[in-house]
Design a protein around this motif. Structure first.
Motif, PDB file in Angstrom:
ATOM      1  N   VAL A 305       0.891  -1.296   0.043  1.00  0.00           N
ATOM      2  CA  VAL A 305      -0.169  -0.099   0.107  1.00  0.00           C
ATOM      3  C   VAL A 305       0.912   1.193   0.012  1.00  0.00           C
ATOM      4  N   THR A 306       0.485   2.205  -0.846  1.00  0.00           N
ATOM      5  CA  THR A 306       1.328   3.614  -1.170  1.00  0.00           C
ATOM      6  C   THR A 306       0.333   4.470  -1.065  1.00  0.00           C
ATOM      7  N   ALA A 307       0.718   5.724  -0.330  1.00  0.00           N
ATOM      8  CA  ALA A 307       0.161   7.064  -0.393  1.00  0.00           C
ATOM      9  C   ALA A 307       0.635   7.584  -1.742  1.00  0.00           C
ATOM     10  N   LYS A 308      -0.060   7.413  -2.873  1.00  0.00           N
ATOM     11  CA  LYS A 308       0.654   7.887  -4.096  1.00  0.00           C
ATOM     12  C   LYS A 308       0.734   9.428  -4.190  1.00  0.00           C
ATOM     13  N   ASN A 309      -0.210  10.026  -3.461  1.00  0.00           N
ATOM     14  CA  ASN A 309      -0.563  11.534  -3.563  1.00  0.00           C
ATOM     15  C   ASN A 309      -1.202  12.264  -2.388  1.00  0.00           C
ATOM     16  N   ILE A 310      -0.861  13.188  -1.701  1.00  0.00           N
ATOM     17  CA  ILE A 310      -1.574  13.737  -0.449  1.00  0.00           C
ATOM     18  C   ILE A 310      -1.766  14.942  -0.972  1.00  0.00           C
ATOM     19  N   GLN A 311      -2.989  15.573  -1.280  1.00  0.00           N
ATOM     20  CA  GLN A 311      -3.342  16.842  -1.291  1.00  0.00           C
ATOM     21  C   GLN A 311      -4.025  17.760  -0.418  1.00  0.00           C
ATOM     22  N   SER A 312      -3.864  19.031  -0.136  1.00  0.00           N
ATOM     23  CA  SER A 312      -4.618  19.719   0.505  1.00  0.00           C
ATOM     24  C   SER A 312      -5.724  20.287  -0.190  1.00  0.00           C
ATOM     25  N   ASP A 313      -6.862  20.878   0.403  1.00  0.00           N
ATOM     26  CA  ASP A 313      -7.960  21.476  -0.034  1.00  0.00           C
ATOM     27  C   ASP A 313      -7.592  22.523  -1.234  1.00  0.00           C
ATOM     28  N   SER A 314      -6.404  23.108  -1.017  1.00  0.00           N
ATOM     29  CA  SER A 314      -6.172  23.990  -2.220  1.00  0.00           C
ATOM     30  C   SER A 314      -5.539  23.430  -3.273  1.00  0.00           C
ATOM     31  N   ALA A 319       2.795  15.479   0.000  1.00  0.00           N
ATOM     32  CA  ALA A 319       3.435  14.405  -0.074  1.00  0.00           C
ATOM     33  C   ALA A 319       3.293  13.375  -1.270  1.00  0.00           C
ATOM     34  N   LYS A 320       4.153  12.649  -1.776  1.00  0.00           N
ATOM     35  CA  LYS A 320       3.958  11.590  -2.695  1.00  0.00           C
ATOM     36  C   LYS A 320       4.784  10.506  -2.417  1.00  0.00           C
ATOM     37  N   ASP A 321       4.056   9.231  -2.855  1.00  0.00           N
ATOM     38  CA  ASP A 321       4.704   8.087  -2.773  1.00  0.00           C
ATOM     39  C   ASP A 321       5.217   7.606  -1.578  1.00  0.00           C
ATOM     40  N   LYS A 322       4.369   7.851  -0.411  1.00  0.00           N
ATOM     41  CA  LYS A 322       4.753   7.325   0.987  1.00  0.00           C
ATOM     42  C   LYS A 322       4.018   6.008   1.195  1.00  0.00           C
ATOM     43  N   PRO A 323       5.141   5.035   1.624  1.00  0.00           N
ATOM     44  CA  PRO A 323       4.686   3.655   1.799  1.00  0.00           C
ATOM     45  C   PRO A 323       4.262   3.341   3.105  1.00  0.00           C
ATOM     46  N   PHE A 324       3.086   2.691   3.043  1.00  0.00           N
ATOM     47  CA  PHE A 324       2.260   2.221   4.298  1.00  0.00           C
ATOM     48  C   PHE A 324       3.033   1.182   5.074  1.00  0.00           C
ATOM     49  N   SER A 325       3.232   0.961   6.094  1.00  0.00           N
ATOM     50  CA  SER A 325       3.948  -0.490   6.738  1.00  0.00           C
ATOM     51  C   SER A 325       2.610  -1.247   7.198  1.00  0.00           C
ATOM     52  N   SER A 339       3.763  13.080   9.766  1.00  0.00           N
ATOM     53  CA  SER A 339       4.593  13.856  10.709  1.00  0.00           C
ATOM     54  C   SER A 339       4.796  15.017  10.320  1.00  0.00           C
ATOM     55  N   GLU A 340       5.008  15.300   9.045  1.00  0.00           N
ATOM     56  CA  GLU A 340       5.286  16.563   8.481  1.00  0.00           C
ATOM     57  C   GLU A 340       4.378  17.120   7.180  1.00  0.00           C
ATOM     58  N   GLY A 341       4.573  18.474   7.283  1.00  0.00           N
ATOM     59  CA  GLY A 341       3.838  18.898   6.168  1.00  0.00           C
ATOM     60  C   GLY A 341       2.298  19.160   6.392  1.00  0.00           C
ATOM     61  N   LEU A 342       1.806  18.586   7.506  1.00  0.00           N
ATOM     62  CA  LEU A 342       0.282  18.928   7.608  1.00  0.00           C
ATOM     63  C   LEU A 342      -0.061  20.021   8.691  1.00  0.00           C
ATOM     64  N   SER A 343      -1.083  20.823   8.092  1.00  0.00           N
ATOM     65  CA  SER A 343      -1.684  21.505   9.196  1.00  0.00           C
ATOM     66  C   SER A 343      -3.151  21.559   9.080  1.00  0.00           C
ATOM     67  N   TYR A 347      -7.621  16.893   4.040  1.00  0.00           N
ATOM     68  CA  TYR A 347      -6.621  16.470   2.684  1.00  0.00           C
ATOM     69  C   TYR A 347      -7.206  15.246   2.234  1.00  0.00           C
ATOM     70  N   SER A 348      -6.960  15.081   0.899  1.00  0.00           N
ATOM     71  CA  SER A 348      -7.373  13.913  -0.083  1.00  0.00           C
ATOM     72  C   SER A 348      -5.951  12.945  -0.377  1.00  0.00           C
ATOM     73  N   VAL A 349      -6.301  11.752   0.086  1.00  0.00           N
ATOM     74  CA  VAL A 349      -5.011  10.877   0.087  1.00  0.00           C
ATOM     75  C   VAL A 349      -5.319   9.829  -1.176  1.00  0.00           C
ATOM     76  N   GLN A 350      -4.575   9.763  -2.142  1.00  0.00           N
ATOM     77  CA  GLN A 350      -4.859   8.693  -3.183  1.00  0.00           C
ATOM     78  C   GLN A 350      -3.961   7.493  -2.880  1.00  0.00           C
ATOM     79  N   VAL A 351      -4.735   6.495  -2.370  1.00  0.00           N
ATOM     80  CA  VAL A 351      -4.278   5.360  -1.872  1.00  0.00           C
ATOM     81  C   VAL A 351      -4.095   4.125  -3.134  1.00  0.00           C
ATOM     82  N   HIS A 352      -2.843   3.996  -3.331  1.00  0.00           N
ATOM     83  CA  HIS A 352      -2.602   2.829  -4.386  1.00  0.00           C
ATOM     84  C   HIS A 352      -2.271   1.575  -3.684  1.00  0.00           C
TER      85      HIS A 352
END
Length: 631
Positions: A305-314, A319-325, A339-343, A347-352
């Protein structure tokens, strides 16, 4: 009364907050699996089916279909239901055989006659049942003759339910593989007959029929050795339809859902995978985002499982291509530390999901996550004084209430300025809903005042006596003042009791209204017909009426001059009354034209119509009788 107007200070970016993520999910959801199966679902199905196991043979049959599909043991005593089997009824025998096979019961019955009768019936469901029952009781049947009967059904008109039974029956026959080709190809034709939407696929007849067709398709696929001719999009829509029915409480529907999901989870051709969000609300204390990837029965699958793309509402990429454990492989739970980049925001997360197993059917799924923050109130300034002048400040700090009661007289106002702060970053933030609530201590009546922010995100609200006397109906007394703050991205809503306020109006309140007056009867509404249009002068109407009646008068004059034959007129009581009623109806039409409206005319016509019909029938009967007598 309540002041319920919307805040002008709500930012458009805030009101649209999260809509982009929702739209992204909606667009992808048309082509993705929607829903999941968890332990609560399987527990609910098991409870319904276990309760059915102690019922009659039909109820026990559904338990024997559903519980094994869920990997659950059948309850003790279910075999008692087979004692009521009707050996002359092939459907009853089929249910009993299903229960006996699942629960390892000892079933004894003379099924020979019922099997032969069903085979000769030409009915698809009976042929299916007969083949299964014959196999259980070792009744010899002619597989080629049965296959010919099944082909005969397919050559005529048949329902999708009958087609499902045909497929299951063919799968139980001992015939060469080549003889099953047309049955295997039938699955493609059945898909074209399905009821489809953008997201679901089912068959006419609902869940039970869909279960019959799908089980038959996979039965024949296993026997033929090739996958059913279902496209991935068909299977995706099919699973969506079944998951939409997962809250069914009846035993037959629960068993159908369980058996369908079991077939899709355990076959060797297609195994759709479900992707759903686990922990989707994150914060500074909870930065672990989890997802579930399972088969259709909720069991984990061997995937990456990979977070292919994480986008804010804007639409900014975080972040891109973040692997899940792997968090729990058996339950299909995967985790990702964000832990980084979120405020604060949505957010929408495209799960691959990637799998080396070709049976797995899965597409990228967009999940929505929310990063929340804790807020506090800072830079509080509360003053009471005359409008346009510097007021008396009152010491106030969140979350404490004012030490003393604040008094407001006519022409005075209470003004409060404050800032909402993110506890973590100490930055000023805005919220969807920020308002003050003023509650009358005696009546508990509530009044609301919107707090609006300026460009520096500092909120202000005012309670001016000159402006609120109408709203409060000049009701003096003690009031409780509270600040209420709410937002979808706040960890919790905020309610702060600011203190007590004593309002003292010069004018007296108006007459009190009983709240129940809202439910009192209203004044009746009387319908007024449209006023009559102006009529022409009487002389014109008279001349026109004379011209209209002239042909009739001339006709009567000619009747008299030429000698009209009235010898057949029956001068009886009913004849005279009939003609009088008929003349009355004609006069009623004239009166309607002059002064009556339609409703009045219909009322009088209903009164005249009954005697006219009665006397008319009697008069015509007398005329006919006299004519026959004269002959």
């Amino acid at each position: 009364k309540k002041n319920t107007r919307r805040s002008k200070g709500e930012k458009k970016s805030s009101t649209m907050h999260g809509i982009f993520a929702v739209l992204a999910c909606a667009v992808l959801a048309v082509h993705a699996l929607q829903g999941s199966v968890n332990e609560d679902d399987t527990a609910r199905w098991k409870s319904s089916l276990n309760a059915a196991a102690s019922g009659d043979l039909t109820a026990a049959y559904w338990a024997a279909v559903g519980l094994p599909a869920l990997g659950a043991a059948l309850p003790a005593g279910i075999c008692k239901a087979t004692d009521s089997v009707d050996a002359s009824d092939i459907a009853s025998l089929f249910r009993a055989v299903t229960v006996a096979s699942a629960a390892d019961c000892k079933l004894q019955a003379n099924a020979q006659a019922a099997v032969q009768s069903a085979l000769a019936s030409g009915d698809a469901s009976k042929l299916h049942y007969a083949v299964v029952v014959a196999a259980y009781f070792n009744v010899k049947i002619d597989s080629k003759a049965v296959l010919e009967s099944l082909n005969t059904i397919l050559k005529g008109k048949y329902s999708v339910s009958a087609a499902g039974h045909v497929l299951s029956a063919a799968a139980h026959l001992d015939v060469p593989k080549n003889d099953l080709k047309n049955f295997h190809e039938l699955t493609e034709d059945l898909v074209h007959q399905a009821d489809t939407t953008d997201a679901t696929l089912s068959f006419e007849g609902g869940l039970l029929t869909t279960a019959v067709v799908v089980r038959g398709a996979y039965d024949i696929a296993i026997k033929y050795g090739q996958a059913p001719l279902f496209k991935q999009s068909h299977l995706t829509k099919l699973v969506n339809y079944v998951l939409a029915a997962k809250f069914a409480s009846d035993a037959d529907q629960a068993a159908s859902v369980a058996s369908l999901l079991s077939v899709l989870a355990s076959n060797n051709f297609h195994q759709p995978l479900l992707v759903s969000g686990g922990t989707t609300t994150l914060s500074a204390a909870q930065k672990e985002f989890t997802v579930r990837v399972t088969n259709t029965l909720g069991a984990g699958a061997d995937v990456t499982v990979t977070a292919k793309n994480i986008q804010s509402d804007s639409k900014a990429s975080v972040a891109k291509d973040k692997p899940f454990s792997v968090a729990d492989k058996n339950k299909g739970i995967y985790k990702l530390q964000l832990s980084e980049g979120l405020s604060r925001g949505v957010y929408s997360v495209q799960v691959h999901v990637a799998s080396n197993d070709k049976k797995h059917i899965v597409k990228d799924t967009v999940l929505s996550i929310k990063y929340t923050v804790d807020v506090t109130v800072g830079d509080v300034r509360l003053t009471v004084g005359e409008a346009g002048r510097a007021g008396t400040p009152h010491a106030l700090s969140f979350p404490n209430a004012a030490a003393s009661t604040m008094e407001l007289y006519d022409k005075q106002q209470l003004e409060m300025k404050f800032t909402l702060l993110d506890k973590g970053s100490k930055q000023a933030v805005t919220a969807h809903q920020v308002f003050a609530r003023l509650t009358n201590a005696a009546t508990q009546q509530e009044y609301f005042f919107i707090a609006e922010p300026n460009d520096s995100k500092e909120y202000t609200f005012q309670i001016a006596m000159s402006k609120v006397h109408k709203l409060l109906d000049s009701t003096s007394g003690d009031y409780s003042l509270d600040l209420i703050v709410g937002d979808a991205t706040f960890a919790a809503p905020l309610t702060w009791h600011i203190g007590k306020v004593a309002l003292k109006f010069v004018s007296s309140p108006s007459k009190k209204h009983d709240p129940l007056d809202w439910f009192a009867p209203r004044e009746p509404i009387s319908h007024t017909f449209r006023e009559a249009e102006s009529r022409p002068p009487v002389i014109i109407s008279t001349v026109f009426t004379g011209l209209v009646l002239a042909p009739t008068i001339i006709l009567l004059f000619l009747y008299v001059k030429l000698g009209a034959n009235l010898s057949n007129f029956p001068f009886s009581l009913q004849a005279i009354l009939f003609h009088l009623c008929y003349a009355g109806i004609l006069w009623l039409f004239v009166t309607f034209w002059i002064r009556l409206n339609m409703f009045q005319t219909l009322k009088y016509l209903a009164v005249l119509a009954v005697p006219t019909i009665v006397f008319g029938k009697a008069t015509l009967g007398a005329v006919a009788k006299a004519r026959l007598t004269s002959k």
